[in-house]
Design an enzyme around this catalytic site. Structure first.
Site, PDB file in Angstrom:
ATOM      1  N   GLN B 125       0.846  -1.191   0.000  1.00  0.00           N
ATOM      2  CA  GLN B 125       0.000   0.000   0.000  1.00  0.00           C
ATOM      3  C   GLN B 125       0.883   1.243   0.000  1.00  0.00           C
ATOM      4  O   GLN B 125       1.774   1.355   0.844  1.00  0.00           O
ATOM      5  CB  GLN B 125      -0.890  -0.003   1.249  1.00  0.00           C
ATOM      6  CG  GLN B 125      -1.835   1.163   1.347  1.00  0.00           C
ATOM      7  CD  GLN B 125      -2.739   1.070   2.576  1.00  0.00           C
ATOM      8  OE1 GLN B 125      -2.443   0.323   3.509  1.00  0.00           O
ATOM      9  NE2 GLN B 125      -3.832   1.807   2.574  1.00  0.00           N
ATOM     10  N   GLY B 126       0.655   2.163  -0.934  1.00  0.00           N
ATOM     11  CA  GLY B 126       1.470   3.378  -0.992  1.00  0.00           C
ATOM     12  C   GLY B 126       0.602   4.619  -0.955  1.00  0.00           C
ATOM     13  O   GLY B 126       0.315   5.225  -1.981  1.00  0.00           O
ATOM     14  N   SER B 160       3.798  -0.254   3.739  1.00  0.00           N
ATOM     15  CA  SER B 160       4.051  -1.536   4.390  1.00  0.00           C
ATOM     16  C   SER B 160       4.162  -2.648   3.354  1.00  0.00           C
ATOM     17  O   SER B 160       3.462  -2.654   2.352  1.00  0.00           O
ATOM     18  CB  SER B 160       2.980  -1.849   5.438  1.00  0.00           C
ATOM     19  OG  SER B 160       1.712  -1.746   4.895  1.00  0.00           O
ATOM     20  N   GLU B 243     -10.637  -1.494   5.407  1.00  0.00           N
ATOM     21  CA  GLU B 243      -9.582  -1.491   6.417  1.00  0.00           C
ATOM     22  C   GLU B 243     -10.163  -1.388   7.817  1.00  0.00           C
ATOM     23  O   GLU B 243      -9.721  -2.034   8.744  1.00  0.00           O
ATOM     24  CB  GLU B 243      -8.681  -0.274   6.182  1.00  0.00           C
ATOM     25  CG  GLU B 243      -7.256  -0.639   5.945  1.00  0.00           C
ATOM     26  CD  GLU B 243      -6.325   0.560   6.025  1.00  0.00           C
ATOM     27  OE1 GLU B 243      -6.687   1.632   6.519  1.00  0.00           O
ATOM     28  OE2 GLU B 243      -5.184   0.393   5.591  1.00  0.00           O
ATOM     29  N   GLU B 377      -7.524   8.345  17.576  1.00  0.00           N
ATOM     30  CA  GLU B 377      -8.088   9.651  17.890  1.00  0.00           C
ATOM     31  C   GLU B 377      -9.087  10.046  16.796  1.00  0.00           C
ATOM     32  O   GLU B 377     -10.179  10.539  17.076  1.00  0.00           O
ATOM     33  CB  GLU B 377      -6.978  10.710  17.994  1.00  0.00           C
ATOM     34  CG  GLU B 377      -6.124  10.606  19.254  1.00  0.00           C
ATOM     35  CD  GLU B 377      -5.193   9.408  19.278  1.00  0.00           C
ATOM     36  OE1 GLU B 377      -4.738   8.983  18.179  1.00  0.00           O
ATOM     37  OE2 GLU B 377      -4.932   8.865  20.356  1.00  0.00           O
TER      38      GLU B 377
END
Lengths: 333, 392, 333, 392
Positions: B125-126, B160, B243, B377
């Site tokens: 994933q970029g 990652s 996700e 958060e």
């Protein structure tokens, strides 16, 4: 009741702080992670020269004859700098233990900075045992001083690469026996207390640095068009870590006073300090990582140097649960 | 309400459990964030694929089993319970895969899904950039059209699996005039794209879990756009909701370590050196809390799965799940480390390491949970604003 | 696996919700705090008429013959409204206990709404014992059904004034004996599980109301020129309470399913539900008070009606620690 | 560093301990928030004052002993350890008193301080308004000059001790044109002021711990201004820093219940009915944590006291203390209630109540701690912004 340090004590603290600010920058700690010793080359000698290394050795033995109240501020500085050294093992624990047991030969050499003394109390592992000239080890109710040549070491790699831990195989013998019986046992308890006190002070220093670097970072980093440090959630995370740290700090000083003066409650005071400091540094580490976001999660960024030292020291010399349990027993519950 | 599994579901569980018993390697693979470990893990993906266990919820034509959400959850429970290797294909299979199903052309599906399923093409994933982490709308890397290609300039980070992946799914800004989340486009980028360099970045554990990507006049063909030019935000949000939702973290992932921690407590209680004292009874309570949380997460998920299978949609309550699993995961591992005491700091190759150091590895991995895929958060803001309707 | 309620179950839930929205407004609960019974006059009869009161009694005994899955949503509604009633004691616990022990005389009257059955299991105190016609009480391995005339009550005032608690003095006799031995003991365990399940569901409902009234309040109240609910700290407090509540809720449903189907792990499932729900309502109460500020701290404002019910129910039928310990034992630790 | 007490300090401790042993009433007084309880507590204030124990840190001429901060802390430790009655005079002695010392004229000092010390005049605080709680700058109640008097119109609320107090210290807006914290003035207002009505409001426990005050053309003389017209904000901040600092909550207040909770644990462990199971070992850990926190607060306070006695000032770090003590206080009482189990919900007059219901009373009182004197959310903002320098 006068809960404050002397000008001299604060001056000595500042001198050590300046030394470490120059000689123990994060890049030096990072380099120590990957070098053969895990320590910063040449730095221990400078600490020996300044009198820090043998601060606690009696003047008669060539030391500074100072006590835990003098030392506690320096341990805090060591934590702030994530100093990879034997300042707990050698200075805070070994020298007073040798003195308490009336040993003089190793003590004189140690006080002179000629040898490093490793200690095998309070933990199954001896830190920097590969670099110690002699190891203080416990067998039943005996304390032994075992020359490095007579032990077999097995490396136990730590998540903090600078912490070179070893398990030690050795055989007790009359030649190495320093003391046995109740006095030896009390000396071991005292040694554990001194180690826990020193680790507590380092934890407070580490927590403080974690807070400071986080404040710096979130004061600059922007997300969603605002400085990250202006978000209330971030502010409150950091405030909580600060509260934990600021209330742990005086407990470290109280414990130092108690140990230095051998008060009846010194064990409990040390446990108060270590439990609070362990919790504070754990909280500060969690906070720092969360407030940094992904960058804090990388090996290349410095944050983890303090974070992993904090994890390791929080669990060493008795973790928070161990010390809370000890306090409970002293309270009769 | 029927909380027992059907015969079909039980039979499915039996099949995957048996297969895993026969195939899970006895010796742990090397970290998938080392060059050889990455290839070992690719090999494991191929082994899964050979018996159609790599993408069980996908249609058969792409290598799957068309299984239900409930069956997928069962698969995950068994998979993690068995101690099988981590899924190096996860970015592709669980993040990009559903996005291609939703937005891809038939050509793209046929081109990418089978090789994603087979492990022939591993995806990274970029998305993040140095100044845009959780804030995707702040992305700056530009892709400028030049005929049927786009010329890309800029930098990505925290990519990652990026060090060794074959393909990377990226978001670039194709309309530099557009503000914030307008003018973004979703691209599928081959790792060997000329003009793209990758630079491994170490994670906390020192392994190159991330890469930085540097684009200097890199060229990407327009056929590699997913979901249409300028649609990147919508497509990304669809991936992000994968996700944050069911696809990201199945309960099996947490039930397994929560149960292993119960076993660890049993072992430690029996083996504890008397000189060091007994096992702290407060840790028992925390072990139980963690196990309970894994159960709560399991049942919340089954309830959600039932709703989704009945035609419901995953809404902002996905944020509840993300906060819950990520903090539970940290706590499970932190508790185990406390149990390990002075052994807790030891790395896997230390002779005295407890459970081969998996708890410390897992702790460091778990700590990324509250950060990535939208920090907790931000998730709590979403909960307050979109679930509860509090003012922005 | 089909984790959802039927249309009929949801419809029944909505009907009860509507009834309570009209008949059990906060002002009615507040009035119950100060009236002689602690209950809302006339409301129990309406619940009897709707079939709620005897929902769990077998059809043969004149009840609805429904089970815990049907009941759990109604208990949740009772919590939402802070209903001061015997819906746990009479409906969830007593009727199934009488049925399980094969008692029929009291059961028929209870199912018909002619008598109220008090229960003395799972707590040292019997709620609304002064209004019960008969009390189910435990002595060693025996369960007794003791007519109200044969017990002596001592009032034990609760912080929730509507909870009229009593300790009960009584003398076991053959005349009151319902069952003894292992079957009776199992029936008591089952009764405690049913009470804990019902209390868990009420706690979830209370927590939900606490969250809802807080969201309403902070959405309107302004401080420092901003709506209080727009502060991130306030948002996160409420979000945390919501997370705890939403993850406790399915556990209550799972426990209801387990009890209704007498699964082998029903005790553990109940403990999961009660521990999670107790923690959720405690967290929601703390959050609600903090987010309201001073007004929440007043007797005149409604918030405390739910807050104190939450405190009481969180601690009743086994608190979170008790149930976590029970889960631990079932896991072999 | 010398953490042993001096002979003078030990002797002071001995004196107050002996006095308390002889004078503390055997039977608890009625709540000070009932009419007769209020007068009982006033009587206790007079008894303290008769032997010069009511305001030990004040100068002798106002009824005090000129004692040091350390001695005051010792006084507080002994006071709370003895189980002596709560101080109905607290709003006056600890909040208004220091403000009068700082801002009052000599006439005001002579007029107000001796009667405050003697219990003849009990003070309440009248700051909050329906739409201005922690946000003092939002105050709206107006005081308009009319010759040598001010005419007051508006409403105050959450006026603690307000139902029965003799005097109230208030902040009014004297310049309606001025914005926010400008144009405020600090007034000392007799409770029998014509045009002022008070309406008791029940606290959580049902007793009228607060009052609402309604001003309708109430008249207050200009001599009742403290610190000058238009200076209300500065004067109030001085009081608030007393509130947030040392004066608000001495360690003795928390050491006493933390130690009583240890004793409760011992009693419960011994007395626990076997059928109900043993005392939860996790509660032991929490009891210890609470006791530790009280010790930490004690030493933090002694350290701060040493600094102040050396000429230092109390800065924003007072917010650290306020957050710490208020959350510790809640936790101490919550833990004791968990220990009490099913007895926890019982009121003091219930025969089975543990420790006469003081834990539930104390819990309800403690819950106000994180709210009043600036909510803990605001305190954490202050810590972040003024101690750590984070941007607003």
């Amino acid at each position: 009741m006068q809960f404050a340090f002397t000008e001299d004590q604060l001056l000595f603290r500042d001198t050590v702080r300046d030394l470490l600010a120059n000689e123990c920058k994060p890049e030096a700690v990072r380099a120590a992670w990957l070098n053969p010793t895990g320590r910063v080359p040449g730095l221990w000698d400078k600490l020996v020269d300044m009198g820090v290394a043998a601060l606690t050795a009696p003047e008669a033995a060539g030391g500074m004859g100072m006590n835990e109240v003098d030392l506690v501020l320096l341990q805090e500085e060591a934590g702030r700098a994530a100093l990879p050294e034997v300042l707990i093992e050698h200075t805070a624990v070994a020298l007073p233990l040798l003195a308490e047991l009336g040993e003089s030969a190793w003590l004189a050499k140690a006080a002179a900075g000629e040898v490093i003394v490793g200690v095998g109390v309070g933990s199954p592992y001896v830190l920097y045992a590969d670099q110690a000239d002699v190891l203080l080890l416990v067998h039943e109710d005996e304390v032994h001083a075992v020359p490095a040549a007579d032990v077999t070491l097995t490396a136990q790699r730590s998540v903090d690469y600078s912490r070179r831990l070893f398990s030690v195989a050795w055989t007790p013998s009359d030649a190495t026996l320093l003391a046995k019986g109740p006095a030896a046992q009390q000396a071991v308890v005292d040694a554990c207390d001194r180690g826990a006190l020193a680790a507590a002070a380092q934890c407070v220093g580490i927590a403080q640095t974690l807070i400071e670097v986080t404040v710096d970072y979130v004061g600059q980093r922007e997300q969603f068009g605002k400085v990250v440090g202006s978000y209330q959630a971030v502010k409150h995370h950091i405030a909580n870590a600060l509260i934990a740290t600021e209330f742990a700090r005086p407990l470290a000083y109280v414990a130092a006073y108690a140990v230095a003066n051998s008060t009846p409650h010194r064990g409990r005071d040390v446990s108060l300090a270590k439990a609070a400091a362990s919790d504070a540094v754990d909280k500060a580490a969690r906070m720092a990582l969360q407030c940094h976001g992904a960058i804090g999660y990388t090996f290349e960024y410095d944050l983890h140097l303090w974070m992993k030292r904090g994890w390791a020291l929080a669990a060493s010399w008795g973790d928070a649960s161990f010390h809370r349990d000890r306090i409970g027993r002293s309270l009769g519950i | 309400m029927d909380l027992t599994f059907t015969e079909a579901e039980e039979s499915f569980r039996h099949d995957i459990r048996s297969w895993l018993q026969q195939h899970v390697p006895a010796k742990s693979l090397r970290s998938m964030d080392t060059a050889d470990g990455f290839e070992q893990h690719r090999g494991w993906e191929k082994e899964l694929h050979a018996d159609r266990w790599s993408v069980v919820s996908w249609p058969e034509k792409y290598g799957g089993r068309d299984c239900t959400l409930i069956e997928w959850l069962i698969f995950e429970e068994e998979y993690y319970r068995s101690g099988a290797p981590g899924r190096v294909s996860a970015n592709g299979v669980t993040l990009l895969g559903p996005t291609i199903f939703g937005f891809g052309t038939e050509e793209q599906k046929d081109r990418f899904l089978p090789k994603m399923a087979s492990g022939d093409e591993i995806w990274a994933q970029g998305w993040s950039e140095p100044n845009a982490g959780s804030d995707l709308a702040g992305l700056k890397t530009k892709a400028v059209r030049d005929g049927d290609h786009f010329v890309v300039n800029g930098q990505k980070t925290w990519c990652s699996r990026g060090a060794f992946a074959d393909w990377i799914f990226c978001i670039f800004r194709t309309d530099p005039e557009a503000q914030r989340h307008k003018g973004l486009t979703y691209f599928l980028v081959p790792a060997d794209t000329p003009g793209m360099e990758r630079n491994p970045v170490g994670r906390l554990d020192g392994e190159p879990g991330f890469a930085e990507l540097f684009f200097e006049d890199a060229s990407v063909h327009e056929s590699m756009i997913l979901g249409g030019e300028g649609q990147g935000w919508n497509v990304a949000m669809a991936t992000a909701s994968s996700e944050r939702g069911l696809n990201l973290r199945s309960p099996g992932r947490f039930m397994a370590p929560a149960e292993r921690a119960v076993e660890l407590f049993q072992r430690m209680s029996e083996a504890r050196d008397e000189r060091v004292g007994g096992v702290d009874p407060t840790l028992r309570d925390q072990i139980i809390r963690n196990w309970m949380n894994a159960q709560a997460y399991r049942w919340f998920t089954f309830s959600t799965a039932t709703r989704l299978m009945g035609g419901g949609h995953m809404g902002p309550e996905a944020s509840l799940m993300k906060v819950f699993w990520s903090e539970m995961d940290v706590e499970i591992h932190a508790t185990a480390l406390r149990l390990a005491g002075a052994q807790g700091e030891l790395m896997g190759d230390a002779p005295d390491a407890v459970d081969d150091g998996t708890w410390m590895d897992g702790y460091q991995f778990a700590l990324s949970g509250p950060i990535y895929a939208g920090t907790n958060e931000i998730q709590r803001n979403i909960i307050a604003e979109r679930v509860l309707g509090l003012p922005r």
